[in-house]
Design an enzyme around this catalytic site. Structure first.
Site, PDB file in Angstrom:
ATOM      1  N   LYS A 131       0.829  -1.214   0.000  1.00  0.00           N
ATOM      2  CA  LYS A 131       0.000   0.000   0.000  1.00  0.00           C
ATOM      3  C   LYS A 131       0.855   1.252   0.000  1.00  0.00           C
ATOM      4  CE  LYS A 131      -4.336  -1.480   2.165  1.00  0.00           C
ATOM      5  NZ  LYS A 131      -5.176  -1.374   3.359  1.00  0.00           N
ATOM      6  N   LYS A 215      -8.473 -10.831  -9.053  1.00  0.00           N
ATOM      7  CA  LYS A 215      -9.771 -11.152  -8.456  1.00  0.00           C
ATOM      8  C   LYS A 215     -10.749  -9.995  -8.647  1.00  0.00           C
ATOM      9  CE  LYS A 215      -8.932 -10.092  -3.603  1.00  0.00           C
ATOM     10  NZ  LYS A 215      -9.119 -10.499  -2.228  1.00  0.00           N
ATOM     11  N   LYS A 218     -13.446  -4.276  -5.544  1.00  0.00           N
ATOM     12  CA  LYS A 218     -14.147  -2.991  -5.563  1.00  0.00           C
ATOM     13  C   LYS A 218     -13.212  -1.852  -5.928  1.00  0.00           C
ATOM     14  CE  LYS A 218     -14.051  -3.141  -0.502  1.00  0.00           C
ATOM     15  NZ  LYS A 218     -14.833  -3.459   0.673  1.00  0.00           N
TER      16      LYS A 218
END
Ligand code: TRP
Length: 353
Positions: A131, A215, A218
């Site tokens: 991140k 995958k 969102k």
């Protein structure tokens, strides 16, 4: 580091429970809306789990603010996730559905765990590295500390089972390490259970409709990559129509789908939605092209998702009711966590505890 068992058959097996108290804790971030992958991979399973053991389904707004969130959106997305859970069949009379910031035990225990966890352990967390990238110096301290709060979430309730995706394995391992070190440092061998990850089995993972190597997510910039729980019947049909496939037809056997990631994904979605096996679906559609298969898939998806979407809209039209449900659940969560936190304070040796 401790090992994590990944067997999903552990639910409700007394020999694995913590002093006879099986408890599930699951956390989801209130960012973006939920999609078909969340529904098939998590929500549908939660609906079954709530009948098997005590479940806490927590919307982790404290985790969300480790990166800046628009306050209005944070509140709205918390409501959206709550509505999606309820509309999917999670029953607030059975399961405890609440948002994290309503329950003080999370932040309090996170501080104690900050004093148990070692810097070296956190330095190994790959999710922080992913991140933060090259900007780690400019990330919030909270983002770095994220996995310690996650351990506090689970252990504030002495939860024994934690349904998570593959990407959360390392965080679960850290929770076990923190629990074990606390038990050891305070000479309280059984104080915290070592929580077990319930990682979805292979095949349960729903992939992007645009790229079978990723995958369904969102955070994918392409909205066509996912079916949102808020999509209309038209959107659903269009997205499946555009879904990536190959030039072949539907094969006869599961083995023949090897290497055809996108085809396997669509067949898997069909099977999961209808609670049939992949082979069942292949037997029915073998030899057919995607011009036939995709509309049939869109039909079953609409049939399953439309009632959920409609119910979600009804819940979202009444945010006060959603807040009442969250508040009542938070009270129940506090009732469970408070005696555990009282014990923790005593164990640490605070005067007044
Ligand atoms: N980190 C988890 C995720 O991104 C969310 C989470 C927070 C969580 N606290 C948790 C998951 C506790 C399981 C248990 O998916």
């Amino acid at each position: 580091m401790n090992d994590i068992k990944t067997d999903t058959s552990v639910l409700n097996t007394p020999e694995r429970s913590y002093k006879g108290q099986d408890r599930v804790f699951s956390g989801v971030q209130p960012s973006g809306t939920l999609h078909l992958g969340n529904y098939l991979g998590a929500l549908k399973k939660f609906v079954k789990m709530q009948d098997q053991m005590e479940c806490l389904f927590c919307i982790v707004d404290l985790h969300a603010i480790t990166v800046w969130q628009d306050p209005k959106l944070l509140r709205q997305q918390t409501h959206e996730i709550t509505a999606a859970y309820l509309a999917s069949g999670v029953d607030p009379k059975k399961a405890i559905v609440y948002n994290q910031s309503r329950v003080r035990a999370h932040t309090e225990l996170a501080w104690y765990f900050n004093c148990v966890a070692r810097l070296g352990w956190l330095n190994r967390m790959t999710q922080f590295k992913d991140k933060a990238g090259k900007n780690s110096e400019r990330m919030s301290v909270g983002l770095y500390d994220y996995p310690v709060l996650q351990a506090a979430d689970i252990l504030a309730f002495k939860a024994t089972h934690v349904p998570v995706g593959e990407d959360q394995r390392q965080h679960l391992e850290l929770s076990r390490d923190i629990a074990a070190k606390f038990n050891h440092d305070f000479d309280a061998p059984d104080f915290f259970p070592l929580p077990e990850a319930l990682v979805q089995g292979p095949g349960a993972k729903i992939l992007s409709l645009r790229d079978g190597s990723k995958k369904m997510s969102k955070s994918d910039p392409s909205d066509n990559s996912r079916i949102n729980l808020t999509d209309s019947a038209d959107d659903i049909a269009k997205k499946f129509k555009k879904a990536k496939t190959d030039a072949g037809v539907i094969p006869e056997t599961v083995k023949e789908m090897e290497g055809r990631l996108e085809v396997k994904n669509l067949v898997g979605i069909f099977a999961a939605l209808t609670e049939r096996t992949d082979q069942d679906i292949l037997t029915e559609y073998a030899g057919q092209g995607f011009g036939v298969f995709k509309p049939a898939l869109a039909d079953v998806a609409v049939e399953k998702l439309e009632p959920i979407t409609n119910l979600m809209r009804r819940y979202l039209a009444d945010p006060d009711e959603l807040d009442r449900i969250l508040a009542a659940a938070a009270d129940r969560a506090t009732e469970i966590a408070e005696p555990i936190l009282a014990d923790v304070r005593k164990t640490i040796g605070f005067s007044g505890a």
